[in-house]
Write a protein that holds these residues in place. Structure first.
Motif, mmCIF file in Angstrom:
data_model
loop_
_atom_site.group_PDB
_atom_site.id
_atom_site.type_symbol
_atom_site.label_atom_id
_atom_site.label_comp_id
_atom_site.label_asym_id
_atom_site.label_seq_id
_atom_site.Cartn_x
_atom_site.Cartn_y
_atom_site.Cartn_z
ATOM 1 N N TRP A 6 -5.607 -10.953 -4.916
ATOM 2 C CA TRP A 6 -6.039 -10.450 -6.226
ATOM 3 C C TRP A 6 -6.830 -11.474 -7.028
ATOM 4 O O TRP A 6 -7.152 -11.229 -8.186
ATOM 5 N N THR A 61 -4.058 -5.933 -21.574
ATOM 6 C CA THR A 61 -3.340 -5.913 -20.298
ATOM 7 C C THR A 61 -2.267 -6.994 -20.223
ATOM 8 O O THR A 61 -1.507 -7.039 -19.260
ATOM 9 N N ASN A 110 -5.643 -12.184 -10.755
ATOM 10 C CA ASN A 110 -4.904 -10.914 -10.705
ATOM 11 C C ASN A 110 -5.768 -9.757 -11.209
ATOM 12 O O ASN A 110 -5.374 -8.974 -12.071
ATOM 13 N N ALA A 111 -6.956 -9.666 -10.620
ATOM 14 C CA ALA A 111 -7.970 -8.732 -11.101
ATOM 15 C C ALA A 111 -7.511 -7.278 -11.184
ATOM 16 O O ALA A 111 -7.769 -6.606 -12.196
ATOM 17 N N PRO A 112 -6.847 -6.708 -10.173
ATOM 18 C CA PRO A 112 -6.460 -5.297 -10.283
ATOM 19 C C PRO A 112 -5.521 -5.020 -11.457
ATOM 20 O O PRO A 112 -5.499 -3.906 -11.979
ATOM 21 N N ARG A 113 -4.766 -6.021 -11.863
ATOM 22 C CA ARG A 113 -3.836 -5.836 -12.974
ATOM 23 C C ARG A 113 -4.537 -5.954 -14.326
ATOM 24 O O ARG A 113 -4.034 -5.462 -15.338
ATOM 25 N N PRO A 116 -8.182 -5.180 -15.205
ATOM 26 C CA PRO A 116 -9.518 -4.734 -14.806
ATOM 27 C C PRO A 116 -10.569 -4.905 -15.894
ATOM 28 O O PRO A 116 -10.261 -4.914 -17.093
#
Length: 332
Positions: free
Chosen positions: A98, A136, A125-128, A130
């Protein structure tokens, strides 16, 4: 991978073009790949950009994550490594697959090269977190991010501070090559990534004769580890003998006392999707602390929510994961 960056401070021209030997930014985000073009290219923050064969790049691994292609060698590597390590320690654990580093490309919808192109940016932790999403991170996590940025003295910028579309996964070098602040920061935090010495975890010692929630947790954790015993909340001879057996299996002093070293070896990190006796222990501890749960041994959304609420109340990173620091607070 994040796709949008704002101009850094001091301002860097957004229309930096690759020139020479036909070096033009082409439609669809493609870039002419001649040597002259690569040598002339600069990313949005003013750093020389290019493929990993054209600029100095070193691998970067932090916690469970490796940043593909790494980041720019030297002071940039030291500073971005420091950011990533503090993030891993203080904000949330880095997740394998990620996190991203160098990537030679233009910013979507722009003629400027991304700061990833010069190896001066990382995504965590890109998907968490975005691109375009705001909020976020919890308030506690944001306070830890602020602490990291403050320690970097303006050398690092966070995409969550963009005035337009937010990019909360993204951290980038915010000064031009040769800026004395970068070298000074790298010297101050050290040449090996500057990971801070973690604050020691304070564990509550439990021994024979103890009764109550801590002993109940220890008994469930021993069962998780494969030791048969009745969970009755009473630290008697059988519990002591099981603790001694566990200590011997881990090369610890076999005194039957659950102190810091034994706690550290005994606890099991649990999170959403986990099942078993360790989850039961965590659920019972949360209930004891006022966060009522059914101790069914299944770590679902309700357990994660109650864990986050407890973590926020104790100033911990509210990631919903019961790791060593959360275990220690639950058993304090």
């Amino acid at each position: 991978m994040c796709e949008l960056h704002e101009p850094t401070t001091p301002a860097v021209g957004r229309r930096t073009l690759i020139r020479g030997a036909g070096g033009l930014l082409l439609g669809g985000g493609l870039v002419a790949t001649t040597a002259t073009a690569a040598q002339a290219a600069t990313s949005q923050n003013g750093w020389p950009a290019g493929s990993t064969s054209a600029i100095p790049v070193s691998g970067l691994s932090v916690g469970a994550a490796t940043f593909p292609a790494g980041v720019r060698s030297g002071d940039v590597h030291t500073v971005l490594g420091y950011v990533a390590r503090r993030f891993d320690n203080e904000v949330e654990a880095l997740v394998k697959g990620w996190c991203w580093g160098h990537s030679y490309r233009v910013i979507s919808g722009s003629t400027s090269l991304s700061n990833h192109s010069s190896g001066t940016a990382i995504d965590i932790n890109a998907p968490r977190h975005p691109l375009g999403a705001s909020g976020t991170f919890s308030s506690t996590q944001r306070s830890h991010i602020r602490s990291i940025l403050s320690a970097c003295d303006g050398v690092v910028r966070w995409g969550g501070d963009y005035s337009g579309r937010k990019d909360e996964m993204h951290f980038e070098i915010n000064v031009r090559p040769g800026d004395a602040r970068l070298a000074a920061l790298a010297r101050r935090i050290g040449g090996r990534g500057g990971a801070p010495t973690p604050t020691p975890i304070a564990w509550t010692t439990v021994r024979r004769g103890a009764n109550g929630f801590r002993t109940t947790a220890i008994q469930h954790l021993l069962r998780q580890r494969g030791y048969s015993l009745t969970v009755d909340g009473s630290f008697g001879a059988i519990t002591e003998s099981r603790v001694i057996s566990f200590q011997r299996s881990r090369g610890l002093v076999a005194d039957g006392i659950v102190g810091p070293r034994t706690w550290t070896a005994l606890v099991v990190t649990v999170q959403r999707g986990s099942q078993g006796q360790a989850v039961v222990a965590a659920q019972k501890l949360l209930t004891h602390r006022g966060y009522s749960l059914t101790a069914d041994g299944v770590f679902g959304s309700m357990t994660a929510t109650k864990t986050q609420a407890f973590q926020q109340s104790r100033g911990l990173t509210a990631d919903g994961i019961v790791g060593p620091r959360t275990w220690a607070k639950l058993t304090a």
